[in-house]
Design an enzyme around this catalytic site. Structure first.
Site, mmCIF file in Angstrom:
data_model
loop_
_atom_site.group_PDB
_atom_site.id
_atom_site.type_symbol
_atom_site.label_atom_id
_atom_site.label_comp_id
_atom_site.label_asym_id
_atom_site.label_seq_id
_atom_site.Cartn_x
_atom_site.Cartn_y
_atom_site.Cartn_z
ATOM 1 N N GLU A 189 9.234 9.551 61.015
ATOM 2 C CA GLU A 189 9.858 10.802 60.600
ATOM 3 C C GLU A 189 10.532 11.420 61.821
ATOM 4 O O GLU A 189 9.975 11.369 62.923
ATOM 5 C CB GLU A 189 8.811 11.769 60.038
ATOM 6 C CG GLU A 189 8.191 11.311 58.726
ATOM 7 C CD GLU A 189 7.295 12.371 58.105
ATOM 8 O OE1 GLU A 189 7.515 13.580 58.357
ATOM 9 O OE2 GLU A 189 6.375 11.992 57.372
ATOM 10 N N ARG A 221 -0.556 11.362 55.902
ATOM 11 C CA ARG A 221 0.082 11.179 57.193
ATOM 12 C C ARG A 221 0.858 9.873 57.204
ATOM 13 O O ARG A 221 0.379 8.854 56.682
ATOM 14 C CB ARG A 221 -0.971 11.146 58.321
ATOM 15 C CG ARG A 221 -1.483 12.526 58.719
ATOM 16 C CD ARG A 221 -0.422 13.327 59.441
ATOM 17 N NE ARG A 221 -0.856 14.666 59.769
ATOM 18 C CZ ARG A 221 -0.683 15.724 58.995
ATOM 19 N NH1 ARG A 221 -0.111 15.585 57.822
ATOM 20 N NH2 ARG A 221 -1.075 16.918 59.378
ATOM 21 N N HIS A 280 8.279 15.047 53.042
ATOM 22 C CA HIS A 280 7.155 15.745 53.679
ATOM 23 C C HIS A 280 7.089 17.211 53.233
ATOM 24 O O HIS A 280 7.155 18.133 54.050
ATOM 25 C CB HIS A 280 7.245 15.659 55.200
ATOM 26 C CG HIS A 280 5.908 15.813 55.869
ATOM 27 N ND1 HIS A 280 5.606 15.250 57.077
ATOM 28 C CD2 HIS A 280 4.778 16.480 55.492
ATOM 29 C CE1 HIS A 280 4.362 15.563 57.435
ATOM 30 N NE2 HIS A 280 3.849 16.313 56.481
#
Length: 316
Positions: free
Chosen positions: A273, A244, A291
């Site tokens: 992000e 994360r 990601h």
């Protein structure tokens, strides 16, 4: 019954839902238009991955929603407790992407120890004119075999990483706030397997002893790895975050990379992000992916069919 797969779903998942008598909508709806779209189409289930957020406003504004599904592990983009208070089922697929994320961790590790993150850029630019100089620049690679990998968080993904590391001949140490002992089976192509009891140590020992550290923890209130932890790591160690964004202090990480306290970092997730910090993206010692930990065809198939199975079971 209607399912809105707002961040996409595999064809196998669509097929399973349709076979169960459920209509699947794969239209990508902008975050600010979700409430109107769900209400106009009387959507019963919304499926998301990491892009779409299902917060209190959507939960309150869409009385037709019966299920919120997350294709993946973490659910920090969903107000889970509030949804459950409202009688909405919240589901995810914690086991489906473990292998894919673990393989990406090792993609970053191999990239780091053999300078692929840098050579792939420079060979494109100067491979025809500076071949011998580049060959010399990347001549000090190291092997993963025999090195110590420290795993912070030894759940499903952490255990998948451990199995791959053991298969490579690495020493594995791990730490976890909630798990105190772990045994894993390393499976081989011919059906044989070998059982290992993992070495669980304190967080501080993982920081001190590891040649490489990989993080597999949920979103936190603060940093797991900050300036203090980076300074305590072995000089020249590597670190990977495919968990994360926000569990590593990126400012401190860039400083540690620039001072060469840390040799390299592999990042699949970022504090900001979808607009990661420029100083992270431009740092010459970082291996980068956008990601994509769970973004393999195999994982997406498993995620789709697992979500479909849970949805059909709940609705029936």
């Amino acid at each position: 019954m209607k399912v809105l797969a707002n961040d996409g779903i595999s064809q196998s998942g669509i097929d399973a839902l349709v076979k169960g008598g459920i209509e699947v909508i794969t239209t990508k709806v902008a975050q600010e238009q979700l409430v109107n779209y769900i209400n106009e189409n009387q959507v019963d289930v919304i499926l998301v991955r990491s892009a779409t957020k299902v917060r209190k406003d959507i939960i309150d504004g869409c009385p037709s929603i019966k299920i919120i599904g997350r294709g993946g592990v973490g659910m920090d983009n969903i107000d889970v407790a509030y949804a459950k208070e409202k009688g909405i089922s919240v589901i995810n697929t914690p086991a489906s992407s473990s292998e894919s994320v673990a393989e990406l961790v090792f993609a970053h590790l191999f990239s780091g120890v053999r300078f692929l993150y840098d050579s792939n850029r420079n060979m494109h630019l100067d491979g025809d004119t500076r071949f011998d100089a580049l060959k010399k620049a990347y001549a000090d690679g190291i092997e993963l075999k025999g090195k110590t990998i420290g795993i912070v968080g030894i759940g499903r993904i952490g255990q998948a990483v451990a199995k791959m590391a053991l298969g490579l001949g690495m020493r594995v140490i791990a730490t976890d706030k909630f798990i105190k002992e772990v045994s894993v089976n390393v499976d081989f192509y011919n059906g044989k397997s070998v059982a290992f009891d993992l070495e669980l140590v304190s967080f501080e020992e993982v920081i001190k002893q590891s040649d490489f550290i990989t993080l597999h923890v949920p979103a936190q209130d603060g940093y797991v790895i900050g300036e203090k932890e980076l300074a305590a790591m072995k000089k020249g160690a590597g670190i990977v975050n495919a968990a994360r964004g926000g569990v590593i202090d990126e400012v401190a990480l860039v400083d540690a990379l620039n001072s060469r306290q840390i040799a390299f970092a592999g990042l699949d997730v970022f504090e900001n992000e979808p607009t990661p910090a420029t100083q992270v993206l431009m740092n010459p010692y970082v291996s980068l992916t956008p990601h994509i930990g769970a973004a393999t065809l195999e994982a997406q198939d498993r995620i789709g069919t697992e979500l479909a199975s849970q949805i059909i079971s709940i609705l029936k």
